[in-house]
Design an enzyme around this catalytic site. Structure first.
Site, mmCIF file in Angstrom:
data_model
loop_
_atom_site.group_PDB
_atom_site.id
_atom_site.type_symbol
_atom_site.label_atom_id
_atom_site.label_comp_id
_atom_site.label_asym_id
_atom_site.label_seq_id
_atom_site.Cartn_x
_atom_site.Cartn_y
_atom_site.Cartn_z
ATOM 1 N N SER A 252 0.836 -1.342 -0.081
ATOM 2 C CA SER A 252 0.122 0.055 0.015
ATOM 3 C C SER A 252 0.682 1.140 0.024
ATOM 4 O O SER A 252 2.022 1.226 0.512
ATOM 5 C CB SER A 252 -0.963 0.026 1.248
ATOM 6 O OG SER A 252 -0.123 0.355 2.388
ATOM 7 N N LYS A 253 0.189 2.081 -0.658
ATOM 8 C CA LYS A 253 1.230 3.470 -0.591
ATOM 9 C C LYS A 253 1.551 4.042 0.648
ATOM 10 O O LYS A 253 2.307 5.066 0.661
ATOM 11 C CB LYS A 253 0.107 4.422 -1.696
ATOM 12 C CG LYS A 253 -1.118 5.247 -1.028
ATOM 13 C CD LYS A 253 -1.563 5.952 -2.098
ATOM 14 C CE LYS A 253 -2.883 6.412 -1.693
ATOM 15 N NZ LYS A 253 -3.747 7.209 -2.751
ATOM 16 N N ARG A 254 0.707 3.592 1.689
ATOM 17 C CA ARG A 254 0.968 4.243 3.191
ATOM 18 C C ARG A 254 2.167 3.920 3.637
ATOM 19 O O ARG A 254 2.729 4.251 4.309
ATOM 20 C CB ARG A 254 -0.104 3.715 4.278
ATOM 21 C CG ARG A 254 -1.299 4.481 3.828
ATOM 22 C CD ARG A 254 -2.492 3.766 4.731
ATOM 23 N NE ARG A 254 -3.617 4.777 4.199
ATOM 24 C CZ ARG A 254 -4.304 5.389 5.024
ATOM 25 N NH1 ARG A 254 -4.096 5.311 6.309
ATOM 26 N NH2 ARG A 254 -5.446 6.074 4.569
ATOM 27 N N ASN A 256 4.860 1.925 1.412
ATOM 28 C CA ASN A 256 5.757 1.890 0.221
ATOM 29 C C ASN A 256 5.216 2.810 -0.719
ATOM 30 O O ASN A 256 3.983 2.848 -1.118
ATOM 31 C CB ASN A 256 5.735 0.577 -0.142
ATOM 32 C CG ASN A 256 6.867 -0.299 0.083
ATOM 33 O OD1 ASN A 256 8.011 0.278 0.063
ATOM 34 N ND2 ASN A 256 6.506 -1.551 0.645
ATOM 35 N N ARG A 468 7.856 11.162 4.993
ATOM 36 C CA ARG A 468 7.758 9.886 6.067
ATOM 37 C C ARG A 468 9.188 9.849 6.498
ATOM 38 O O ARG A 468 9.531 9.482 7.308
ATOM 39 C CB ARG A 468 7.557 8.582 5.225
ATOM 40 C CG ARG A 468 5.888 8.325 5.117
ATOM 41 C CD ARG A 468 5.880 6.762 4.928
ATOM 42 N NE ARG A 468 6.174 6.597 3.455
ATOM 43 C CZ ARG A 468 5.541 6.519 2.470
ATOM 44 N NH1 ARG A 468 4.155 6.648 2.361
ATOM 45 N NH2 ARG A 468 6.003 6.281 1.435
#
Ligand code: GLU
Length: 496
Positions: A252-254, A256, A468
């Protein structure tokens, strides 16, 4: 049998590495059987589909070296290959199902369906349509049609027994019919849902093997039933294992970057990325790690796919990319690739309108724009802390921004600006104060061009990756802290 496979992406965002992975296996399977591989655009979700996304998906797949024998851009004898151009076909077949008593019109209001779902959730029973409209009398249906009552078309589904089908990799799969909803086939606006359009198109386009991600296994019974209702031969199914984050959760883009555009911007070679995707659950007969697309196509055998969830590990990809650079590119070739990547006209032309305001000599360009051709930035925690009054504030601004930006559907500077402005207002912070740490996280300096413009140029995945990274400099966010932050976040007014 002529082998025909397809990739059927929905153009609702940036091109996803998962789409390329499934496309690669479909193409390899078709080519290894002397068959054809198609690209079909599944844009029945009119609200979320965009022409821009479609274009980007096709460009990204081509960049990786994938190509298709038929598709919206190359034509073919089974077109149109864009579902929004096939509405009449779906409506005709939906009518056929109604006429044969295999589907019915459902006039239930949203309120009723909402209430039904609430009750079923409360009773912990299977959530799904209760068949309320499936036995309406003819006169009643006509009365409602004459009164122009809106309706959807749903399929009849057996309530007992099991649907059993074979999967090329998984053997026999059995799913209780009781778990399968009386699926909506045609929406109130006359547009088909994925299930109806997908089955009709796979049949009309002569797809022999449906090779797709495992998230579609539970939809297979609905599809099989539709094939049977229409009296069509059911294709052979093959559900590929889903790509995973390192912690084994679904990629998931959260966690990666998932957009192919991110990997382009990071300066990965398409050869290396497609090589890495070829290693997702599959291996060469001699197990070697580095191979070209052509080499993979030559020896491809779908039975070599293993079902253990393949982990998409960016560090491994990075390593492989380095091997490709060192072993496969001469200095001459590397120079060409770099020139094309970093200093291509298009990229310069997006950046120069901002840079020229601050330029006195050409040599000013590199320091001004280096953050646009970098991966994660060499920033320190102190750089970030200088812009805020406390670590807590920094943490909140970064985490809240990540959440707000994750929810954005269009990645454009105005949309980004609006989202961040609303957030700063909700947090009772002056926009300037709120944006200060973002400048550092995104561009590495507080004197860079507008952070919104920077984010647009960097793209959503790279922008998020940098935010991040900044959070990681703070030591990351623990689970407990995340929960508290989430609570405060959810209490903020939503974006306008
Ligand atoms: N449109 C679906 C998707 O976005 C296609 C699924 C399938 O291959 O059947 O993944």
């Amino acid at each position: 049998m002529t082998v025909r496979t397809r990739i059927a992406p929905s153009p609702t965002g940036d091109p996803h590495v998962g789409t390329a992975y499934v496309a690669l296996f479909n193409m390899a399977f078709a080519r290894s059987h002397g068959g054809q591989f198609l690209l079909r655009i599944e844009d029945t979700d009119q609200q979320r589909s965009t022409a821009e996304s479609e274009q980007k998906i096709m460009e990204a797949l081509r960049w990786l070296g994938l190509d298709w024998d038929e598709g919206p851009d190359v034509g073919g004898s089974c077109g149109p290959y864009r579902q929004s151009e096939r509405t009449l076909i779906y409506q005709r077949y939906a009518q056929q199902l109604i006429d044969n008593g295999q589907a019915f019109r459902c006039f239930c209001s949203n309120e009723r369906l909402e209430e039904l779902r609430r009750r079923q959730t409360l009773e912990k029973s299977v959530v799904g349509y209760d068949g309320h409209c499936s036995h309406l009398e003819h006169e009643e249906i006509n009365r409602r049609l004459t009164a122009n009552n809106p309706f959807v078309v749903r399929m009849h589904v057996p309530r007992e027994g099991q649907c059993c089908f074979d999967d090329m990799l998984r053997g026999q799969i059995s799913i209780d019919w009781g778990q399968i909803d009386l699926q909506i086939l045609l929406k109130a606006d006359g547009m088909p849902t994925y299930h109806l359009a997908n089955v009709i198109d796979d049949h009309l386009m002569g797809i022999s093997h449906v090779i797709r991600g495992e998230e579609w296994i539970n939809s297979a019974p609905k599809h099989i039933l539709l094939y049977q209702y229409f009296g069509w031969e059911v294709p052979i199914f093959c559900h590929l294992p889903l790509l995973r984050n390192i912690d084994k959760s679904k990629l998931s883009k959260r966690k990666n970057p998932t957009s192919i555009l991110f990997y382009q911007r990071m300066g990965y070679l398409p050869e290396a990325l497609i090589n890495y995707l070829g290693r997702m659950g599959w291996s060469m007969p001699d197990e070697r790690e580095k191979f070209s697309l052509l080499e993979m196509l030559e020896v491809f055998d779908i039975n070599r796919v293993s079902l253990g969830g393949p982990v998409f590990d960016v560090e491994k990809l990075r390593w492989l990319n380095g091997v490709w650079i060192r072993e496969e590119l001469t200095d001459e070739q590397l120079a060409n690739r770099l020139q094309e990547w970093a200093f291509n006209r298009e990229r310069l032309l997006t950046f120069l309108p901002f840079a020229r305001q601050r330029m006195e000599t050409f040599s000013d360009v590199a320091p001004l724009g280096s953050y646009l051709v970098s991966g994660t930035l060499p920033i320190e925690l102190d750089d970030l802390l200088e812009t805020v009054d406390s670590e807590e504030r920094l943490l909140t601004i970064l985490q809240f921004s990540i959440w707000r930006l994750e929810a954005l559907e269009t990645w454009h500077r105005d949309a980004i600006f609006q989202a961040l402005k609303d957030l700063s207002t909700g947090m009772d912070l002056k926009l300037k104060v709120f944006l200060a740490p973002l400048f550092i996280a995104i561009a590495g300096s507080s004197s860079s061009i507008s952070v919104m413009d920077s984010m647009q140029m960097l793209g959503p995945d790279m922008a998020r990756a940098r935010l991040r990274h900044a959070l990681a400099l703070l030591g990351g966010v623990g689970k407990k802290k995340l929960k508290t932050l989430e609570k405060t976040y959810l209490g903020l007014p939503p974006s306008s």
